[in-house]
Scaffold this motif. Sequence first.
Motif, PDB file in Angstrom:
ATOM      1  N   ALA A 153      83.549  -6.009  25.367  1.00  9.94           N
ATOM      2  CA  ALA A 153      82.802  -4.971  26.091  1.00  9.94           C
ATOM      3  C   ALA A 153      83.153  -4.996  27.569  1.00  9.94           C
ATOM      4  O   ALA A 153      83.277  -3.949  28.215  1.00  9.94           O
ATOM      5  N   LEU A 154      83.302  -6.256  28.126  1.00 12.48           N
ATOM      6  CA  LEU A 154      83.664  -6.379  29.532  1.00 12.48           C
ATOM      7  C   LEU A 154      85.049  -5.787  29.777  1.00 12.48           C
ATOM      8  O   LEU A 154      85.281  -5.079  30.760  1.00 12.48           O
ATOM      9  N   ILE A 155      86.004  -6.040  28.858  1.00 13.07           N
ATOM     10  CA  ILE A 155      87.360  -5.506  29.000  1.00 13.07           C
ATOM     11  C   ILE A 155      87.336  -3.986  29.001  1.00 13.07           C
ATOM     12  O   ILE A 155      87.959  -3.323  29.831  1.00 13.07           O
ATOM     13  N   LEU A 156      86.569  -3.430  28.046  1.00  9.10           N
ATOM     14  CA  LEU A 156      86.514  -1.974  27.954  1.00  9.10           C
ATOM     15  C   LEU A 156      85.876  -1.346  29.174  1.00  9.10           C
ATOM     16  O   LEU A 156      86.191  -0.216  29.559  1.00  9.10           O
ATOM     17  N   SER A 157      84.935  -2.075  29.805  1.00 11.19           N
ATOM     18  CA  SER A 157      84.292  -1.525  30.994  1.00 11.19           C
ATOM     19  C   SER A 157      85.211  -1.594  32.212  1.00 11.19           C
ATOM     20  O   SER A 157      85.072  -0.815  33.146  1.00 11.19           O
ATOM     21  N   VAL A 158      86.163  -2.537  32.206  1.00 12.00           N
ATOM     22  CA  VAL A 158      87.066  -2.689  33.337  1.00 12.00           C
ATOM     23  C   VAL A 158      88.265  -1.765  33.215  1.00 12.00           C
ATOM     24  O   VAL A 158      88.729  -1.174  34.188  1.00 12.00           O
ATOM     25  N   VAL A 159      88.808  -1.618  31.987  1.00  7.52           N
ATOM     26  CA  VAL A 159      89.993  -0.790  31.784  1.00  7.52           C
ATOM     27  C   VAL A 159      89.656   0.671  32.071  1.00  7.52           C
ATOM     28  O   VAL A 159      88.663   1.187  31.591  1.00  7.52           O
ATOM     29  N   ASN A 160      90.476   1.326  32.877  1.00  5.84           N
ATOM     30  CA  ASN A 160      90.273   2.727  33.243  1.00  5.84           C
ATOM     31  C   ASN A 160      90.904   3.618  32.176  1.00  5.84           C
ATOM     32  O   ASN A 160      92.115   3.711  32.058  1.00  5.84           O
ATOM     33  N   VAL A 161      90.072   4.257  31.377  1.00  5.91           N
ATOM     34  CA  VAL A 161      90.558   5.126  30.320  1.00  5.91           C
ATOM     35  C   VAL A 161      90.477   6.589  30.757  1.00  5.91           C
ATOM     36  O   VAL A 161      90.508   7.496  29.955  1.00  5.91           O
ATOM     37  N   LYS A 162      90.352   6.803  32.065  1.00  5.55           N
ATOM     38  CA  LYS A 162      90.187   8.165  32.557  1.00  5.55           C
ATOM     39  C   LYS A 162      91.498   8.938  32.565  1.00  5.55           C
ATOM     40  O   LYS A 162      91.525  10.136  32.357  1.00  5.55           O
ATOM     41  N   ASP A 163      92.604   8.259  32.830  1.00  6.19           N
ATOM     42  CA  ASP A 163      93.885   8.943  32.910  1.00  6.19           C
ATOM     43  C   ASP A 163      94.699   8.622  31.669  1.00  6.19           C
ATOM     44  O   ASP A 163      95.134   7.500  31.484  1.00  6.19           O
ATOM     45  N   VAL A 164      94.888   9.628  30.823  1.00  5.65           N
ATOM     46  CA  VAL A 164      95.610   9.413  29.579  1.00  5.65           C
ATOM     47  C   VAL A 164      96.594  10.545  29.385  1.00  5.65           C
ATOM     48  O   VAL A 164      96.497  11.606  30.002  1.00  5.65           O
ATOM     49  N   LEU A 165      97.556  10.351  28.489  1.00  6.28           N
ATOM     50  CA  LEU A 165      98.516  11.387  28.154  1.00  6.28           C
ATOM     51  C   LEU A 165      98.072  12.097  26.890  1.00  6.28           C
ATOM     52  O   LEU A 165      97.817  11.462  25.870  1.00  6.28           O
ATOM     53  N   LEU A 166      97.955  13.418  26.976  1.00  8.01           N
ATOM     54  CA  LEU A 166      97.502  14.210  25.846  1.00  8.01           C
ATOM     55  C   LEU A 166      98.645  15.044  25.285  1.00  8.01           C
ATOM     56  O   LEU A 166      99.635  15.295  25.965  1.00  8.01           O
ATOM     57  N   PRO A 167      98.493  15.528  24.071  1.00  5.79           N
ATOM     58  CA  PRO A 167      99.487  16.458  23.527  1.00  5.79           C
ATOM     59  C   PRO A 167      99.508  17.732  24.366  1.00  5.79           C
ATOM     60  O   PRO A 167      98.580  18.001  25.122  1.00  5.79           O
ATOM     61  N   PRO A 168     100.563  18.534  24.253  1.00  4.73           N
ATOM     62  CA  PRO A 168     100.675  19.750  25.057  1.00  4.73           C
ATOM     63  C   PRO A 168      99.483  20.673  24.855  1.00  4.73           C
ATOM     64  O   PRO A 168      98.994  20.857  23.741  1.00  4.73           O
ATOM     65  N   SER A 169      99.015  21.274  25.928  1.00  2.37           N
ATOM     66  CA  SER A 169      97.880  22.177  25.847  1.00  2.37           C
ATOM     67  C   SER A 169      98.360  23.615  25.697  1.00  2.37           C
ATOM     68  O   SER A 169      99.548  23.906  25.781  1.00  2.37           O
ATOM     69  N   THR A 170      97.429  24.518  25.497  1.00  2.00           N
ATOM     70  CA  THR A 170      97.728  25.934  25.411  1.00  2.00           C
ATOM     71  C   THR A 170      97.789  26.535  26.803  1.00  2.00           C
ATOM     72  O   THR A 170      96.938  26.266  27.646  1.00  2.00           O
ATOM     73  N   LYS A 171      98.805  27.335  27.056  1.00  2.00           N
ATOM     74  CA  LYS A 171      98.957  28.029  28.324  1.00  2.00           C
ATOM     75  C   LYS A 171      98.491  29.469  28.179  1.00  2.00           C
ATOM     76  O   LYS A 171      98.513  30.037  27.088  1.00  2.00           O
ATOM     77  N   TYR A 172      98.100  30.080  29.297  1.00  2.00           N
ATOM     78  CA  TYR A 172      97.629  31.459  29.292  1.00  2.00           C
ATOM     79  C   TYR A 172      98.372  32.276  30.343  1.00  2.00           C
ATOM     80  O   TYR A 172      98.841  31.738  31.353  1.00  2.00           O
ATOM     81  N   GLY A 173      98.470  33.568  30.103  1.00  2.00           N
ATOM     82  CA  GLY A 173      99.067  34.485  31.064  1.00  2.00           C
ATOM     83  C   GLY A 173      98.422  35.847  30.944  1.00  2.00           C
ATOM     84  O   GLY A 173      98.009  36.258  29.847  1.00  2.00           O
ATOM     85  N   LEU A 174      98.288  36.549  32.067  1.00  3.12           N
ATOM     86  CA  LEU A 174      97.658  37.856  32.106  1.00  3.12           C
ATOM     87  C   LEU A 174      98.645  38.878  32.673  1.00  3.12           C
ATOM     88  O   LEU A 174      99.332  38.597  33.655  1.00  3.12           O
ATOM     89  N   VAL A 175      98.701  40.056  32.052  1.00  4.66           N
ATOM     90  CA  VAL A 175      99.545  41.138  32.555  1.00  4.66           C
ATOM     91  C   VAL A 175      98.750  42.436  32.540  1.00  4.66           C
ATOM     92  O   VAL A 175      98.265  42.856  31.484  1.00  4.66           O
ATOM     93  N   PHE A 176      98.616  43.058  33.717  1.00  2.00           N
ATOM     94  CA  PHE A 176      98.047  44.396  33.811  1.00  2.00           C
ATOM     95  C   PHE A 176      99.175  45.406  33.639  1.00  2.00           C
ATOM     96  O   PHE A 176     100.173  45.366  34.361  1.00  2.00           O
ATOM     97  N   ASP A 177      99.017  46.310  32.683  1.00  2.00           N
ATOM     98  CA  ASP A 177      99.956  47.416  32.517  1.00  2.00           C
ATOM     99  C   ASP A 177      99.362  48.615  33.250  1.00  2.00           C
ATOM    100  O   ASP A 177      98.510  49.325  32.726  1.00  2.00           O
ATOM    101  N   ALA A 178      99.799  48.825  34.494  1.00  2.79           N
ATOM    102  CA  ALA A 178      99.265  49.898  35.329  1.00  2.79           C
ATOM    103  C   ALA A 178     100.120  51.135  35.153  1.00  2.79           C
ATOM    104  O   ALA A 178     101.104  51.340  35.864  1.00  2.79           O
ATOM    105  N   GLY A 179      99.770  51.960  34.189  1.00  2.00           N
ATOM    106  CA  GLY A 179     100.519  53.179  33.940  1.00  2.00           C
ATOM    107  C   GLY A 179     100.116  54.292  34.885  1.00  2.00           C
ATOM    108  O   GLY A 179      99.241  54.125  35.746  1.00  2.00           O
ATOM    109  N   SER A 180     100.736  55.438  34.719  1.00  2.00           N
ATOM    110  CA  SER A 180     100.451  56.550  35.623  1.00  2.00           C
ATOM    111  C   SER A 180      99.102  57.196  35.342  1.00  2.00           C
ATOM    112  O   SER A 180      98.536  57.853  36.218  1.00  2.00           O
ATOM    113  N   THR A 181      98.564  57.014  34.134  1.00  2.00           N
ATOM    114  CA  THR A 181      97.288  57.643  33.799  1.00  2.00           C
ATOM    115  C   THR A 181      96.181  56.654  33.479  1.00  2.00           C
ATOM    116  O   THR A 181      95.005  57.020  33.528  1.00  2.00           O
TER     117      THR A 181
END
Length: 491
Positions: free
Chosen positions: A22-50
Amino acid sequence: MGSKAKAIASLLAATCVCSVIALILSVVNVKDVLLPPSTKYGLVFDAGSTHTSLYIYRWPADKENGTGIVSQVEACSVSGPGISSYADEPAGAGASLKPCLDKAMKIVPAEQQRETPTYLGATAGMRLLRRMWAGRGETGSTWKVPLGLVRPKVPEGREGGREGAWVSAPAAQPNPGRVWGQFSFAEQWEHPQDTEVLGALDLGGASTQITFQPGVPVQDRNTSVFFRLYGTNYSLYSHSYLCYGQSQALKMLLAALHQASSSAQISHPCYPRGYRENLTVAELYDSPCVRAPSSASPGLVLTVTGTGEPGACGTAIQSLFNFSCGAERPCGFNGVYQPPVRGQFFAFAGFYYTFHFLNLTRQQSLSEVNTTVQSFCRRNWTELVQSFPQDLKHLHTYCSMAIYILTLLLDGYKFNEHTWSNIHFSKQAANTDIGWTLGFMLNFTNMIPAEALQHVKGHQPGLWAGAVSFLVLAILAGLVAVFLQCFWKTK
């Protein structure tokens, strides 16, 4: 030492080991870890003439042969007219876009919003875009949008998103609902090497575009486009005709009829019999696609009366084009080089909406299409209003646009009765809108580096933490087993 004493000692040892772990687990910093790739997002406005629409896309951080597997999450239609109408009030453009941006903020995770690429794309005809975007500082603060890469973009010339529309067209596959262009949005990626990709036919308000993979080398480099998608290079023919979109074509047609009449009374053969409208010369000639006669008074009121003559309508629309090509090389119209059309095509945007209204999107023959259009054009205004009370805004234009589309496809792009069946009028495929915005976002993923792992802060279970937990449980299980064995031996 007696059996009970040994059992007590084992229990104390187990307690001691658990305390140390328990003492080891409380001392070890598990805050920074490597995760699998996440989902990315993108937004595009299609500003047409009408009008303007917002498309929200996502893709895994890991890419497939250099391109992200992009899928559409949501599409939001912006209320009101196109943003060009806010030229004198830039803040109004921002206010009109805010509801769709609010919807996007509910979809994109809060921790990713600041780095989510967001583009506002407009056609080359929207010359006022930069003036409107000059107010982005004020407008952006009004939106309170935490997006870090908001950029206006005006697709123009070879960069105009024409190949993007081609990318969005599904490939001719046995499962066309799954496979798009050269990729799949389903659980597995597909690359149909031996299948020809579809061409794209786009009809906007200000321009029309054709893009396809020709069977011969493209002779004019101004119409040649090279595109890389999922590790494969494509050589395409593509051209955009400014002023030949829906609204501008109708305006050119009306201007031609006005100049032919030489009076304030205009007989319009494409409008239904009994239809009448008034407009000023200034309203008619408020576009760079039409030029007012020098003698015309801007304040003069013009009266337009529909006569419902499909034959005369076709003749008037033909006058908007120059179909002569000369003997040197094949062309589309107005002298623009175009190789012979080849393969299957998707026709979307204005092509789809007009033919959908006329119920002509089910692969009907060219003969049936012509019969339906001619019959519709002969109906009078009173009858049409009774039959389509919900479509009054555009009802008087459907005959014009149907004959215009047939003229554009047959005489302009050189389809014929044999190749007509290769055109598929559609708005969506695999629940994704067909258009330039998806291709634009795909091309964007080509330009960003792939991320095999993402560094994420927070209390997250990683491989190391899982291994430690497994070790703890194994030790505890062993100590408990020893304790129980000693305890029962004393019985």
